[in-house]
Design a protein around this motif. Structure first.
Motif, PDB file in Angstrom:
ATOM      1  N   ALA A 157       7.524   8.418  -5.765  1.00  0.00           N
ATOM      2  CA  ALA A 157       8.885   8.696  -5.310  1.00  0.00           C
ATOM      3  C   ALA A 157       9.005   8.504  -3.804  1.00  0.00           C
ATOM      4  CB  ALA A 157       9.276  10.118  -5.696  1.00  0.00           C
ATOM      5  N   ALA A 158       7.939   8.794  -3.073  1.00  0.00           N
ATOM      6  CA  ALA A 158       7.957   8.634  -1.618  1.00  0.00           C
ATOM      7  C   ALA A 158       6.536   8.693  -1.092  1.00  0.00           C
ATOM      8  CB  ALA A 158       8.798   9.723  -0.955  1.00  0.00           C
ATOM      9  N   THR A 159       6.316   8.031   0.032  1.00  0.00           N
ATOM     10  CA  THR A 159       5.056   8.132   0.766  1.00  0.00           C
ATOM     11  C   THR A 159       5.386   8.541   2.193  1.00  0.00           C
ATOM     12  OG1 THR A 159       4.072   6.380  -0.586  1.00  0.00           O
ATOM     13  CG2 THR A 159       2.964   6.923   1.480  1.00  0.00           C
ATOM     14  N   HIS A 160       4.690   9.561   2.682  1.00  0.00           N
ATOM     15  CA  HIS A 160       4.895  10.042   4.046  1.00  0.00           C
ATOM     16  C   HIS A 160       3.652   9.770   4.886  1.00  0.00           C
ATOM     17  CE1 HIS A 160       8.574  12.749   3.587  1.00  0.00           C
ATOM     18  NE2 HIS A 160       8.363  12.311   2.361  1.00  0.00           N
ATOM     19  N   VAL A 161       3.855   9.281   6.089  1.00  0.00           N
ATOM     20  CA  VAL A 161       2.781   9.024   7.046  1.00  0.00           C
ATOM     21  C   VAL A 161       3.037   9.892   8.266  1.00  0.00           C
ATOM     22  CG1 VAL A 161       1.708   7.305   8.539  1.00  0.00           C
ATOM     23  CG2 VAL A 161       2.405   6.680   6.212  1.00  0.00           C
ATOM     24  N   LEU A 162       2.056  10.723   8.613  1.00  0.00           N
ATOM     25  CA  LEU A 162       2.220  11.697   9.700  1.00  0.00           C
ATOM     26  C   LEU A 162       3.517  12.495   9.519  1.00  0.00           C
ATOM     27  CD1 LEU A 162       0.931   9.652  12.775  1.00  0.00           C
ATOM     28  CD2 LEU A 162      -0.280  11.415  11.461  1.00  0.00           C
ATOM     29  N   GLY A 163       3.777  12.828   8.280  1.00  0.00           N
ATOM     30  CA  GLY A 163       4.905  13.681   7.949  1.00  0.00           C
ATOM     31  C   GLY A 163       6.218  12.971   7.718  1.00  0.00           C
ATOM     32  N   GLU A 164       6.332  11.739   8.166  1.00  0.00           N
ATOM     33  CA  GLU A 164       7.607  11.029   8.081  1.00  0.00           C
ATOM     34  C   GLU A 164       7.600  10.032   6.918  1.00  0.00           C
ATOM     35  OE1 GLU A 164      10.234  11.906   9.815  1.00  0.00           O
ATOM     36  OE2 GLU A 164       8.964  13.439  10.736  1.00  0.00           O
TER      37      GLU A 164
ATOM     38  N   LEU B  66       0.835  -1.201   0.000  1.00  0.00           N
ATOM     39  CA  LEU B  66       0.000   0.000   0.000  1.00  0.00           C
ATOM     40  C   LEU B  66       0.869   1.250   0.000  1.00  0.00           C
ATOM     41  CD1 LEU B  66      -2.849  -0.834   2.566  1.00  0.00           C
ATOM     42  CD2 LEU B  66      -3.026  -0.821   0.076  1.00  0.00           C
ATOM     43  N   LEU B  67       1.815   1.314   0.931  1.00  0.00           N
ATOM     44  CA  LEU B  67       2.655   2.499   1.045  1.00  0.00           C
ATOM     45  C   LEU B  67       3.503   2.710  -0.203  1.00  0.00           C
ATOM     46  CD1 LEU B  67       3.744   2.083   4.769  1.00  0.00           C
ATOM     47  CD2 LEU B  67       2.190   3.822   3.846  1.00  0.00           C
ATOM     48  N   ARG B  68       3.986   1.629  -0.789  1.00  0.00           N
ATOM     49  CA  ARG B  68       4.798   1.744  -2.000  1.00  0.00           C
ATOM     50  C   ARG B  68       3.993   2.344  -3.146  1.00  0.00           C
ATOM     51  NH1 ARG B  68       6.576  -1.147  -6.198  1.00  0.00           N
ATOM     52  NH2 ARG B  68       5.113  -2.857  -5.878  1.00  0.00           N
ATOM     53  N   ASN B  69       2.672   2.227  -3.076  1.00  0.00           N
ATOM     54  CA  ASN B  69       1.783   2.780  -4.101  1.00  0.00           C
ATOM     55  C   ASN B  69       1.133   4.092  -3.674  1.00  0.00           C
ATOM     56  OD1 ASN B  69       1.337   0.839  -6.576  1.00  0.00           O
ATOM     57  ND2 ASN B  69       1.623  -0.477  -4.790  1.00  0.00           N
ATOM     58  N   GLY B  70       1.551   4.639  -2.545  1.00  0.00           N
ATOM     59  CA  GLY B  70       1.047   5.937  -2.123  1.00  0.00           C
ATOM     60  C   GLY B  70      -0.238   5.904  -1.331  1.00  0.00           C
TER      61      GLY B  70
ATOM     62  N   GLY C 213      -9.433  -7.324  -7.642  1.00  0.00           N
ATOM     63  CA  GLY C 213      -8.804  -6.198  -8.309  1.00  0.00           C
ATOM     64  C   GLY C 213      -7.389  -6.566  -8.703  1.00  0.00           C
ATOM     65  N   THR C 214      -6.889  -5.917  -9.725  1.00  0.00           N
ATOM     66  CA  THR C 214      -5.632  -6.364 -10.336  1.00  0.00           C
ATOM     67  C   THR C 214      -4.440  -5.466 -10.061  1.00  0.00           C
ATOM     68  OG1 THR C 214      -6.335  -5.260 -12.379  1.00  0.00           O
ATOM     69  CG2 THR C 214      -6.779  -7.626 -12.185  1.00  0.00           C
ATOM     70  N   SER C 215      -4.576  -4.482  -9.163  1.00  0.00           N
ATOM     71  CA  SER C 215      -3.439  -3.617  -8.866  1.00  0.00           C
ATOM     72  C   SER C 215      -3.638  -2.934  -7.525  1.00  0.00           C
ATOM     73  CB  SER C 215      -3.270  -2.552  -9.952  1.00  0.00           C
ATOM     74  OG  SER C 215      -2.187  -1.701  -9.654  1.00  0.00           O
ATOM     75  N   PHE C 216      -2.553  -2.796  -6.763  1.00  0.00           N
ATOM     76  CA  PHE C 216      -2.557  -1.967  -5.567  1.00  0.00           C
ATOM     77  C   PHE C 216      -2.464  -0.486  -5.921  1.00  0.00           C
ATOM     78  CE2 PHE C 216      -1.342  -5.949  -3.553  1.00  0.00           C
ATOM     79  CZ  PHE C 216      -1.850  -5.834  -2.255  1.00  0.00           C
ATOM     80  N   SER C 217      -2.111  -0.170  -7.157  1.00  0.00           N
ATOM     81  CA  SER C 217      -1.880   1.205  -7.560  1.00  0.00           C
ATOM     82  C   SER C 217      -3.188   1.968  -7.725  1.00  0.00           C
ATOM     83  CB  SER C 217      -1.107   1.241  -8.882  1.00  0.00           C
ATOM     84  OG  SER C 217      -1.065   2.553  -9.402  1.00  0.00           O
ATOM     85  N   MET C 218      -3.332   3.078  -6.985  1.00  0.00           N
ATOM     86  CA  MET C 218      -4.501   3.917  -7.178  1.00  0.00           C
ATOM     87  C   MET C 218      -4.469   4.571  -8.544  1.00  0.00           C
ATOM     88  SD  MET C 218      -7.368   4.650  -5.778  1.00  0.00           S
ATOM     89  CE  MET C 218      -7.127   4.123  -4.085  1.00  0.00           C
ATOM     90  N   LEU C 219      -3.285   4.855  -9.078  1.00  0.00           N
ATOM     91  CA  LEU C 219      -3.202   5.432 -10.423  1.00  0.00           C
ATOM     92  C   LEU C 219      -3.777   4.473 -11.455  1.00  0.00           C
ATOM     93  CD1 LEU C 219       0.391   6.992 -10.256  1.00  0.00           C
ATOM     94  CD2 LEU C 219      -1.807   8.162  -9.934  1.00  0.00           C
ATOM     95  N   GLN C 220      -3.403   3.199 -11.378  1.00  0.00           N
ATOM     96  CA  GLN C 220      -3.949   2.211 -12.306  1.00  0.00           C
ATOM     97  C   GLN C 220      -5.443   1.992 -12.087  1.00  0.00           C
ATOM     98  OE1 GLN C 220      -2.380   0.043 -14.996  1.00  0.00           O
ATOM     99  NE2 GLN C 220      -1.589   2.126 -14.894  1.00  0.00           N
TER     100      GLN C 220
END
Length: 433
Positions: free
Chosen positions: A421-428, A125-129, A326-333
């Motif tokens: 490029a990056a995912t931040h959770v609570l700023g980090e 999930l995090l890798r996909n934003g 569903g076929t992708s974790f990517s919200m973009l897809q």
């Protein structure tokens, strides 16, 4: 003392309303923006030129110029236990459950297996934003413990629950009405409201619960303030016909849930394809939400979601990946497929509205828009950093994109996990750039 402020610089985009209603006034865009974070929450956002001079000299600044910063994506329907059957060949819904889902979910009786999958799932999930999700576990309480533990260690917002299922399923996955109630209540006491974790009462769908279990599920939903309820409705025509046989007293499939007290604020139903306007009006009136799951609807041959009617009648709608159907974790897809589903249904999905649905729209459908979904002051600082030049093709296409709308559309049609490029959770940061 060292300043506790953390500022993130880049192209900022977030939504304050549905673009379908408010047009260009629905979003805030700063080509060179600054997101100022304090104690994991948004302190301020705006043009970098206006905010940089206000920062303390020792404030930490992360520079993402050249990249697009959006609120973290919100997945309103996903099955973490089905991670390992994503992209399994050739079935529609009911056969899919028998052939793939039930045997796979049986493995979650083993807590070590549940923990390993939960860690992979949260990282994916995090890798996909995606920073917030409403997820199904399995009938095993340990599967819920594993998911909440994994999400807690990553400080994610996670809503999940133990599946309730006491008929029309294999014996090895069946609970009882009473055991499902007792085990769910214990999980609620253990997890609901702890850190950023929330519990969802989770009858899989009406055919796999007896009337007694449906009654107790509705009771659980009513007994605990702030609780969620998640299930499926009207995904597949064969499923709809089966529900009519099992519950002949009900006006419709959705009416089954209403008869058992399962509609209301914080109830979320996946798919919602084969509904009529009376059903949609009941969802709007009760504050229930729909999760639009385009990739699974296409992959399982279920049908085409009607976003225009849902919107016209005032129903809350979010986007769900519905892995593993569903076929992708990517919200973009997933937005890519949503656009195509609506095209087939004679409807339009603008890029701005698509990203609204994946962020603030999802937060509103989960009644979390007071906490997440945009960069308003005080919101939790969950965000995704998107690289619009992530692939040679995207870089070439972006070179010819002249408006924000066009660039967003290219992102949702050509983008995937490579763009994150990056995912931040609570700023980090929670992913490695």
């Amino acid at each position: 003392m060292t300043s506790s402020l953390h500022a993130v610089r880049g192209e900022l985009l977030h939504f304050t309303a549905d673009p379908e209603d408010a047009g260009a006034a629905a979003f805030v865009h700063h080509h060179d923006g600054l997101l100022v974070i304090e104690d994991g929450h948004v302190r301020e956002s705006g043009p970098a030129t206006a905010l940089l001079p206000k920062l303390p000299a020792d404030a930490r600044i992360t520079d993402y110029r050249g990249k697009l910063i959006l609120p973290g994506f919100v997945d309103t329907h996903v099955h973490y236990a089905q991670t390992d059957i994503i992209a399994s060949y050739g079935e529609q819904l009911l056969a899919w459950l028998e052939k793939y889902t039930f045997p796979t979910e049986a493995r979650f009786a083993d807590p070590s297996h549940a923990g390993e999958v939960a860690d992979f799932f949260c990282d994916e999930l995090l890798r996909n934003g995606t920073t917030t999700a409403l997820a199904f576990a399995t009938v095993h309480p340990a599967s819920v413990d594993a998911l909440f533990d994994a999400a807690s260690r990553r400080r994610m917002r996670m809503i999940a629950g133990k599946v309730l299922m006491d008929r029309n399923c294999p014996d090895y996955l069946s609970d009882t009405a009473d055991s499902g109630y007792v085990e769910s209540k214990a999980l609620i006491d253990r997890w609901h409201g702890r850190e950023r974790l929330l519990y969802a009462v989770t009858p899989r769908f009406a055919p796999t619960s007896t009337r007694e279990q449906m009654t107790l599920a509705g009771r659980l939903f009513a007994e605990h303030p702030g609780l969620y309820l998640q299930s499926h409705v009207a995904e597949n025509r064969g499923e709809v016909a089966w529900v009519a046989e099992l519950y002949p007293e009900a006006r419709s499939y959705l009416d089954v849930y209403e008869r058992y007290g399962q509609l209301g604020a914080r109830s979320v139903y996946a798919h919602c394809i084969w509904l009529d306007d009376a059903d949609r009006q009941r969802m709007a009136a009760t504050g229930s939400a729909m999760s639009f799951c385009p990739t699974s609807n296409l992959f399982l041959g279920s049908g085409l979601f009607d976003l225009d009617r849902a919107h016209a009648l005032g129903v809350r709608v979010g986007i769900g990946t519905d892995v593993g159907g569903g076929t992708s974790f990517s919200m973009l897809q997933t937005l890519n497929e949503a656009y195509k589903v609506l095209q087939l249904n004679g409807q339009r999905l603008s890029a701005e509205r698509a990203f609204y649905l994946a962020t603030l729209g999802g937060a509103r459908s989960l009644y979390l828009d007071g906490h997440i979904g945009n960069f308003a002051t005080g919101k939790e600082a969950d965000f995704v950093v998107i690289d619009p030049q992530a692939t040679p093709l995207m870089a070439r296409r972006m070179h010819n994109a002249t408006t924000l709308s066009e660039r967003l559309f290219v992102l949702m049609m050509l983008g995937d996990d490579r763009c994150v490029a990056a995912t931040h959770v609570l700023g980090e940061i929670r992913t490695i750039p």
